[in-house]
Structures are given as structure tokens and as C-alpha cells.
Write an enzyme that holds these catalytic residues in place. Structure first.
Site, short mmCIF file in Angstrom:
data_model
loop_
_atom_site.label_atom_id
_atom_site.label_comp_id
_atom_site.label_asym_id
_atom_site.label_seq_id
_atom_site.Cartn_x
_atom_site.Cartn_y
_atom_site.Cartn_z
N CYS A 1 0.81 -1.22 0.00
CA CYS A 1 0.00 0.00 0.00
C CYS A 1 0.84 1.27 0.00
O CYS A 1 0.35 2.35 -0.33
CB CYS A 1 -0.96 0.00 1.19
SG CYS A 1 -2.06 -1.43 1.24
N HIS B 1 -3.32 7.09 2.30
CA HIS B 1 -3.71 5.81 1.71
C HIS B 1 -5.14 5.51 2.13
O HIS B 1 -5.49 5.59 3.31
CB HIS B 1 -2.77 4.71 2.20
CG HIS B 1 -3.27 3.33 1.93
ND1 HIS B 1 -3.75 2.94 0.69
CD2 HIS B 1 -3.40 2.25 2.74
CE1 HIS B 1 -4.14 1.68 0.75
NE2 HIS B 1 -3.94 1.24 1.99
N ASN C 1 -10.22 -0.16 -0.55
CA ASN C 1 -8.77 -0.11 -0.43
C ASN C 1 -8.17 -0.69 -1.71
O ASN C 1 -8.26 -1.89 -1.96
CB ASN C 1 -8.32 -0.91 0.80
CG ASN C 1 -6.82 -0.88 1.02
OD1 ASN C 1 -6.05 -0.51 0.14
ND2 ASN C 1 -6.40 -1.27 2.21
#
Length: 328
Positions: free
Chosen positions: A122, A255, A285
Site C-alpha cells: 500500500c 492511503h 482499499n
């Protein structure tokens, strides 16, 4: 003269298939997994995500995002001297040929430019952006394409409701150009491999067979605690190193993992919610794609404007974390 790496174009792409919480709840019920729209929203803030069709790879999503970024930048693909693609879901086992090279081919770039993948999960886009900044500041390259692209739906266990409701597929991209105007103002990257087991795919490939678990595993509680602390810490670190007070941060783009992590991190940094770009509700996500997806969304809807300071912070498996401060 000081050379900066400046973002001159952004782009993003989402697969056509949009899956709402309600649709996902129905899908999971067929496999005996019980959840609800309220359960998903209350824990993550997610209302929908996009899943790629079986014939779509990370390179397909990344190519489409790159085309839009190149179009905005008014840059011909063959002007690109380096492609850096961040992904945890490469097109091929072992990661080769690397997905950046596949994108190079799909864009029709015939100039022999360098192409490489970055794997920091990520945090991948932040890592890739920092690498691109270093190449441009050193004078090695003048135009670099940075992409984050993921097809996380391929590595989800749809019998594990703690993970399968959180992730989606997508891609985002930026074009960086050498400039005498301030662009990337500062970056900091970190990692701590002792936490590698809290967010990982523990399976291993051995003689053509998978040993162990081939799906994503996450210790959500451990990740949450570390994310809030470390994203705040690295964001503050970049602001201090560049001499930028929090009051001069026009936008925080964290993020897009979980609305609670994002809001808690912003609060710890002293950044109010009206200065935070949030797209997790519609994208889920998307790992390395989440920050460039959110950036492009905010650029195209007019929130992020030229001259504004944008702070990007991320934490991912590894454990990796990092931040980049950019003047648009």
C-alpha cells in the site's frame, strides 16, 4: 539551478464492474458468510468498490490510467524516459516480465525507456514517487511515468469477511517532469520487517505448487494501531524536513485503507477533515493505486489546484510506510 520533479498530469481508471455493499453481501451469503452494509460501513466507511473482469490484469488498468495522465500532461508516450509501476498484484508469477514493461508495450512506447516495478504494497506509490523524484533531481531523466495498479480481487479469500469487504481494483498514474518550479518538496520512506506477518500473503511457490495460504491475511487491529501512529509520524517528519507548517498543507491524501485510520491520522497531524481527500467510500482499499486514484479524483473535480501543497502518506505490508509532500 535547482531541478525539481513536478507533477504535470494525473490519471486514473476503475474497472467497469462496480460492486456495492448490498451486492457483496448477497455474494457472500451464497458462500455462507454473513455480513451487512452497516457492518462494512461502520468499520471501514466503504460503500462500494470495483472488481476487474477475469481477463483484466494490473497492466490493463495501469495502461488506461497512464493514457489519461499523459493526455492531461500533453506528453507523447515516447517522451517518457522511465516507467515505475507500484503493484502487489503483478501480471505474472514472480513478477516478470515486470508489469511496467507490459504497460510500456501496451502504450506503444518504442524508445527503449527504462521500466521497473516497485513492491511496497500500500506504500508502493509513495515509494515509486520518491524514486522518480530522485532520478529527476539527479538529472538522469526529465520525464517519468509513475503508476499504481492493483487487482486485489484475485488475492481475496471471500470466506474471510474481515478482508474481502475492504479491497477493490483500480489504477492511478502521474506524469513527472523536470522543472525549475518547486514540485516534490520532500519525501521519507521507512520499513520494519519484524511486522511482516501482520499484513501478508503467507503462501510460497515451490516447484509450481503453492505452499500455505495464497490469500491476503491481515491482523486488522495491529495494522490499525501502527497505521495511525506511523502515518502521523512520517507525515510530520516530511513537513519538518521541508519547513512546512501544517497550516500550509492544502490537502492531505492518505492511503485510502479505512476511514477511521484516515481520520485518526489526520487528527494527530492537526489537519481538519475538510482538508482530507477521501475516496475510500467508493473505491475501497486499492493498495498502491489508492493515493493516485484519490489525487486524480481531486484534481479533476477542482479541489486540488495548481500551486497547492499536497501531503501523501501511506502504510503497507512489509511493514512499509512513507510520505511525499508535493506542490502541484
Amino acid at each position: 539551478m535547482t531541478v525539481y520533479a513536478k507533477i504535470i498530469g494525473t490519471g486514473s481508471y476503475l474497472p467497469p464492474r462496480r460492486v456495492t455493499n448490498e451486492e457483496l453481501v448477497t455474494m457472500l451469503a451464497a458462500t455462507g458468510v454473513e455480513t451487512s452494509d452497516d457492518w462494512i460501513r461502520s468499520r471501514s466507511g466503504i460503500a462500494a468498490r470495483h472488481f476487474a473482469d477475469s481477463n483484466m490484469q494490473s497492466s490493463d488498468l495501469g495502461t488506461e490510467a497512464a493514457k489519461k495522465a499523459l493526455e492531461m500532461a500533453k506528453v507523447d508516450p515516447n517522451e517518457i524516459e522511465l516507467i515505475i509501476l507500484a503493484t502487489a498484484t503483478p501480471d505474472f508469477l514472480g513478477g516478470f516480465p515486470n508489469t511496467a514493461s507490459v504497460v510500456q508495450s501496451k502504450l506503444g512506447i518504442m524508445n527503449g525507456c527504462a521500466a521497473m516495478d516497485v513492491q511496497a504494497v500500500c506504500s508502493g506509490f509513495v515509494y515509486a514517487l520518491s524514486v522518480a523524484d530522485s532520478f529527476i533531481r539527479s538529472g538522469t531523466y526529465k520525464k517519468v511515468l509513475v503508476i499504481g495498479a492493483e487487482v486485489y480481487s484475485r488475492i481475496l479469500d471471500f470466506k474471510d469477511r474481515t478482508t474481502c469487504v475492504l479491497f477493490g481494483d483500480g489504477a492511478g498514474a502521474v506524469v513527472l517532469s523536470a522543472s525549475d518550479e518547486p514540485g516534490i518538496l520532500g519525501a521519507r520512506l521507512h520499513a520494519d520487517g519484524t511486522y511482516g506477518d501482520i499484513l501478508c500473503i503467507p503462501g510460497k511457490l515451490n516447484h509450481g505448487a503453492i505452499e500455505g495460504q495464497a490469500f491476503l491475511y491481515m491482523d486488522g487491529t495491529a495494522v490499525y494501531k501502527l497505521a495511525v501512529t506511523l502515518m502521523d509520524r512520517v507525515g510530520t517528519e516530511v513537513l519538518e524536513m521541508t519547513g512546512t507548517p501544517t497550516s500550509e498543507v492544502d490537502w492531505l491524501i492518505p492511503h485510502q485503507a479505512n476511514i477511521r485510520i484516515m481520520q485518526s491520522s489526520a487528527k494527530k497531524m492537526g489537519i481538519t477533515s475538510d482538508h482530507v481527500v477521501e475516496t475510500v467510500d467508493q473505491h475501497g482499499n486499492t493498495s498502491a493505486a489508492s493515493i493516485p486514484l484519490a489525487l486524480d479524483t481531486a484534481v479533476r473535480d477542482g479541489r486540488v489546484k495548481p500551486g497547492q501543497n499536497v501531503l501523501m502518506v501511506a502504510l503497507g505490508g512489509g511493514l512499509t510506510w512513507g510520505a511525499v509532500l508535493a506542490r502541484m
